[in-house]
Motif scaffolding. Structure first.
Motif, PDB file in Angstrom:
ATOM      1  N   ASN A  97      34.853  51.222  58.250  1.00 14.47           N
ATOM      2  CA  ASN A  97      35.984  50.085  58.741  1.00 14.47           C
ATOM      3  C   ASN A  97      37.090  50.078  58.398  1.00 14.47           C
ATOM      4  OD1 ASN A  97      37.316  48.180  60.626  1.00 14.47           O
ATOM      5  ND2 ASN A  97      35.052  47.353  60.090  1.00 14.47           N
ATOM      6  N   PRO A  98      38.692  50.892  58.757  1.00 14.63           N
ATOM      7  CA  PRO A  98      39.554  50.694  58.393  1.00 14.63           C
ATOM      8  C   PRO A  98      40.077  49.109  58.102  1.00 14.63           C
ATOM      9  CG  PRO A  98      39.669  53.544  59.259  1.00 14.63           C
ATOM     10  CD  PRO A  98      37.981  51.916  59.717  1.00 14.63           C
ATOM     11  N   GLU A  99      39.722  48.852  60.033  1.00 12.26           N
ATOM     12  CA  GLU A  99      40.608  47.587  59.560  1.00 12.26           C
ATOM     13  C   GLU A  99      39.756  46.382  58.932  1.00 12.26           C
ATOM     14  OE1 GLU A  99      43.431  47.355  61.716  1.00 12.26           O
ATOM     15  OE2 GLU A  99      42.977  49.368  61.156  1.00 12.26           O
ATOM     16  N   ALA A 100      38.823  46.831  58.191  1.00 12.80           N
ATOM     17  CA  ALA A 100      38.106  45.723  58.198  1.00 12.80           C
ATOM     18  C   ALA A 100      38.974  44.294  57.294  1.00 12.80           C
ATOM     19  CB  ALA A 100      36.610  45.895  56.816  1.00 12.80           C
ATOM     20  N   ASP A 101      38.733  43.511  57.400  1.00 16.31           N
ATOM     21  CA  ASP A 101      39.160  41.796  56.675  1.00 16.31           C
ATOM     22  C   ASP A 101      37.685  41.176  55.505  1.00 16.31           C
ATOM     23  OD1 ASP A 101      40.100  39.711  55.761  1.00 16.31           O
ATOM     24  OD2 ASP A 101      39.471  38.489  57.346  1.00 16.31           O
ATOM     25  N   ILE A 102      38.795  41.886  54.636  1.00 14.53           N
ATOM     26  CA  ILE A 102      37.858  41.827  52.964  1.00 14.53           C
ATOM     27  C   ILE A 102      38.229  40.610  51.835  1.00 14.53           C
ATOM     28  CG2 ILE A 102      36.725  42.987  51.087  1.00 14.53           C
ATOM     29  CD1 ILE A 102      37.396  46.031  52.428  1.00 14.53           C
ATOM     30  N   THR A 103      37.539  40.170  51.616  1.00 13.38           N
ATOM     31  CA  THR A 103      37.579  38.933  50.591  1.00 13.38           C
ATOM     32  C   THR A 103      36.392  39.736  49.514  1.00 13.38           C
ATOM     33  OG1 THR A 103      37.966  37.296  52.457  1.00 13.38           O
ATOM     34  CG2 THR A 103      36.573  36.571  50.710  1.00 13.38           C
ATOM     35  N   ILE A 104      37.018  39.561  48.477  1.00 10.18           N
ATOM     36  CA  ILE A 104      35.879  38.939  46.746  1.00 10.18           C
ATOM     37  C   ILE A 104      35.547  38.119  46.397  1.00 10.18           C
ATOM     38  CG2 ILE A 104      36.343  40.325  44.472  1.00 10.18           C
ATOM     39  CD1 ILE A 104      37.932  42.604  45.956  1.00 10.18           C
ATOM     40  N   LEU A 105      34.212  37.372  46.462  1.00 12.44           N
ATOM     41  CA  LEU A 105      34.267  36.138  46.123  1.00 12.44           C
ATOM     42  C   LEU A 105      33.510  36.620  45.290  1.00 12.44           C
ATOM     43  CD1 LEU A 105      33.829  33.492  47.400  1.00 12.44           C
ATOM     44  CD2 LEU A 105      31.466  34.044  48.058  1.00 12.44           C
ATOM     45  N   ILE A 106      34.063  35.893  43.873  1.00  7.97           N
ATOM     46  CA  ILE A 106      33.588  35.339  41.939  1.00  7.97           C
ATOM     47  C   ILE A 106      32.742  34.483  42.642  1.00  7.97           C
ATOM     48  CG2 ILE A 106      34.385  35.650  39.854  1.00  7.97           C
ATOM     49  CD1 ILE A 106      37.098  35.961  40.875  1.00  7.97           C
ATOM     50  N   ALA A 107      31.601  35.224  42.256  1.00 16.48           N
ATOM     51  CA  ALA A 107      29.955  34.418  41.840  1.00 16.48           C
ATOM     52  C   ALA A 107      30.201  33.867  40.502  1.00 16.48           C
ATOM     53  CB  ALA A 107      29.160  35.044  41.405  1.00 16.48           C
ATOM     54  N   THR A 108      30.690  32.457  39.878  1.00 18.53           N
ATOM     55  CA  THR A 108      30.807  31.669  38.727  1.00 18.53           C
ATOM     56  C   THR A 108      29.594  31.166  38.996  1.00 18.53           C
ATOM     57  OG1 THR A 108      31.508  30.053  40.640  1.00 18.53           O
ATOM     58  CG2 THR A 108      33.496  31.746  39.522  1.00 18.53           C
ATOM     59  N   GLY A 109      28.878  30.556  40.027  1.00 20.30           N
ATOM     60  CA  GLY A 109      27.141  30.272  39.714  1.00 20.30           C
ATOM     61  C   GLY A 109      28.054  28.270  39.167  1.00 20.30           C
ATOM     62  N   PHE A 110      27.267  28.150  38.345  1.00 18.97           N
ATOM     63  CA  PHE A 110      27.887  26.831  37.608  1.00 18.97           C
ATOM     64  C   PHE A 110      28.573  26.628  36.357  1.00 18.97           C
ATOM     65  CE2 PHE A 110      26.156  21.702  36.544  1.00 18.97           C
ATOM     66  CZ  PHE A 110      25.868  21.747  37.780  1.00 18.97           C
ATOM     67  N   HIS A 111      29.795  28.034  36.495  1.00 16.53           N
ATOM     68  CA  HIS A 111      30.424  28.000  35.102  1.00 16.53           C
ATOM     69  C   HIS A 111      31.872  27.605  36.651  1.00 16.53           C
ATOM     70  CE1 HIS A 111      27.913  31.473  34.486  1.00 16.53           C
ATOM     71  NE2 HIS A 111      27.276  30.159  33.681  1.00 16.53           N
ATOM     72  N   ARG A 112      33.191  27.947  35.455  1.00 15.36           N
ATOM     73  CA  ARG A 112      34.443  27.666  35.398  1.00 15.36           C
ATOM     74  C   ARG A 112      34.830  28.945  36.149  1.00 15.36           C
ATOM     75  NH1 ARG A 112      37.663  30.326  32.469  1.00 15.36           N
ATOM     76  NH2 ARG A 112      37.467  31.413  30.204  1.00 15.36           N
ATOM     77  N   PRO A 113      36.136  27.955  37.054  1.00 13.78           N
ATOM     78  CA  PRO A 113      36.683  29.487  37.496  1.00 13.78           C
ATOM     79  C   PRO A 113      37.173  30.063  36.905  1.00 13.78           C
ATOM     80  CG  PRO A 113      37.694  27.332  38.435  1.00 13.78           C
ATOM     81  CD  PRO A 113      37.001  26.786  37.502  1.00 13.78           C
ATOM     82  N   THR A 114      36.936  31.667  36.995  1.00 11.96           N
ATOM     83  CA  THR A 114      37.397  32.391  36.251  1.00 11.96           C
ATOM     84  C   THR A 114      38.986  32.715  36.479  1.00 11.96           C
ATOM     85  OG1 THR A 114      35.643  34.507  37.382  1.00 11.96           O
ATOM     86  CG2 THR A 114      38.037  35.800  36.277  1.00 11.96           C
ATOM     87  N   THR A 115      39.628  32.045  35.789  1.00 11.70           N
ATOM     88  CA  THR A 115      41.468  32.520  35.295  1.00 11.70           C
ATOM     89  C   THR A 115      42.242  33.678  35.963  1.00 11.70           C
ATOM     90  OG1 THR A 115      41.804  32.845  33.059  1.00 11.70           O
ATOM     91  CG2 THR A 115      41.171  30.769  33.130  1.00 11.70           C
TER      92      THR A 115
END
Length: 425
Positions: A94-112
């Motif tokens: 699907n060349p037209e797919a709208d893709i988001t990469i969601l970082i699974a931080t769980g209970f951790h702080r955000p990834t910088t």
């Protein structure tokens, strides 16, 4: 004199043990597993023959919103290799797919951003959409149902609204979920605070099946499976890595069956017989797993599984990012003894679970039975002693301390990489 390489930060440090004291070295066979295929080829082969699932490119056909759950900065998933292949596979379907990469931080702080660049590479960070999950931000969550345990299931809204939800990760032994990977990308990966707290309650952590390498009968695993199904996690890619964080195997396809097959492979490589000893020396596998004390508890549990009663556990872990959890640190600061910590936690009901209490509970369990010496030259020594452990700057210093405690004839078992083994019980 035996000289053993111990992972530490981004390299190794030497451990010296007199031959007459050394009783055994426990290592995962993954560290010596050989494959002729390059890492990318291993991944592509897994995607070409998914387990109990259509190919990812076929699943992507006609899907508008595609979300890929990926691991955060505390996990050594080789995403700079795996993610480009996954993205290519999706876009071929699907060349037209709208893709988001969601970082699974769980209970951790955000990834910088710096950590993203280090983990994913500049090209991916520059050209793809990355979003950090935030378990504390209720506006980004949606209530999905009730877990088998009775806790409320809150998940990331973006993941729930996806037309196609995928996850990538890696499989290794896990000290209370049995194994990492698979369903764990959803819970705790993209779950809400309330849900993580319920799943990590004191009774579940105490449960005899909530142990390394155990899935059957594990109440924490049961909740996680339910969450992955509720999220409609449609496809996973999980890899297995060696001591150098290189991919040696990959499993793709059905969220449960592909993960199960990967866990069976890891079990075959990681299972070792215990060699009880007075002193057990281990590590948390080096970077990125040894960035803080919170994560370092994992490696300690491998030592616990082969330690004699009242043994000394030595763990080498850089902990350059400090304690890794304010509540985790404060719990030990506020209690005089490890037994006091345990007594307090065991009185807390599921619905009132406090942040990081699971890590505090496991560390307290260890400290009640053993003296723990944390070896680091990158962390405040007072922070270590505040958490009821002993501190040493070097392994040599730690070994001297341990022999003074247990005597010059004390037996020694070494687990070079504590997070890579399943010590049979």
């Amino acid at each position: 004199m035996a000289i053993i390489k111990i992972p530490y930060s981004r390299g190794f440090v030497d451990l010296k043990v007199p031959d007459q004291n050394l009783k055994g070295i426990l290592e995962s066979k993954a560290h010596h597993f050989k494959t002729d295929d390059p890492e990318a080829t291993i991944v592509r082969k897994a995607l070409d023959k998914p387990i109990a699932s259509p190919p990812l490119r076929d699943l992507a056909v006609g899907k508008k919103k595609v979300v890929i759950i990926t691991s955060d900065h505390t996990r050594p998933v080789p995403s700079s290799i795996t993610l480009p292949i996954v993205l290519k596979e999706i876009r071929e379907g699907n060349p037209e797919a709208d893709i988001t990469i969601l970082i699974a931080t769980g209970f951790h702080r955000p990834t910088t951003e710096a950590e993203m660049l280090n983990k994913f590479g500049e090209e991916l960070v520059k050209n793809e959409r990355f979003i950090n999950h935030n378990c504390f931000d209720e506006s980004t969550l949606v209530k999905v149902g009730i877990l088998p345990s009775g806790g409320e299931l809150w998940l990331n809204r973006m993941a729930m609204e996806a037309d196609l939800l995928i996850s990538e990760g890696f499989i290794e032994p896990h000290f209370f979920a049995g194994f990492s990977g698979g369903r764990k990308s959803v819970l705790p990966g993209v779950a809400g605070r309330t849900t993580v707290l319920a799943n990590h309650c004191s009774q579940f952590i105490y449960h005899e099946k909530s142990r390394t390498g155990v899935l059957e009968g594990n109440p924490i695993h049961k909740d996680m499976l339910y969450a992955a199904e509720a999220a409609n996690l449609a496809f996973i890619l999980n890899v297995v890595i060696d001591a150098n964080k290189k991919i040696i195997s990959a499993y793709a396809g059905n969220r449960e069956l592909a993960h199960k097959e990967g866990c069976e492979f890891v079990t075959g490589l990681a299972s070792v017989e215990p060699v009880p000893a007075d002193i057990v020396v281990t590590s948390n596998g080096g970077y990125p797993l040894d960035q803080n004390i919170y994560q370092t508890v994992k490696g300690m549990t491998a030592a616990e599984a082969t330690a004699k009663e009242d043994a000394v556990i030595i763990i080498a872990s850089a902990c350059n990012d400090g304690h890794g959890g304010e509540a985790f640190y404060q719990t030990f600061l506020d209690h005089k003894t490890a037994q006091d910590v345990m007594d307090t936690i065991m009185k807390i009901p599921m619905e009132k679970t406090i942040p990081d209490q699971w890590e505090s509970q496991i560390l307290a369990r260890l400290l009640i039975k053993h003296k723990v010496i944390l070896v680091t030259d990158q962390c405040d020594s007072k922070m270590v002693t505040d958490m009821h452990m002993l501190h040493a700057y070097t392994l040599e210093e730690a070994m001297k301390m341990a022999f003074e405690i247990k005597g010059k004839d004390a037996s020694v078992t070494v687990i070079p990489d504590g997070v890579s083994v399943i010590v049979k019980q």
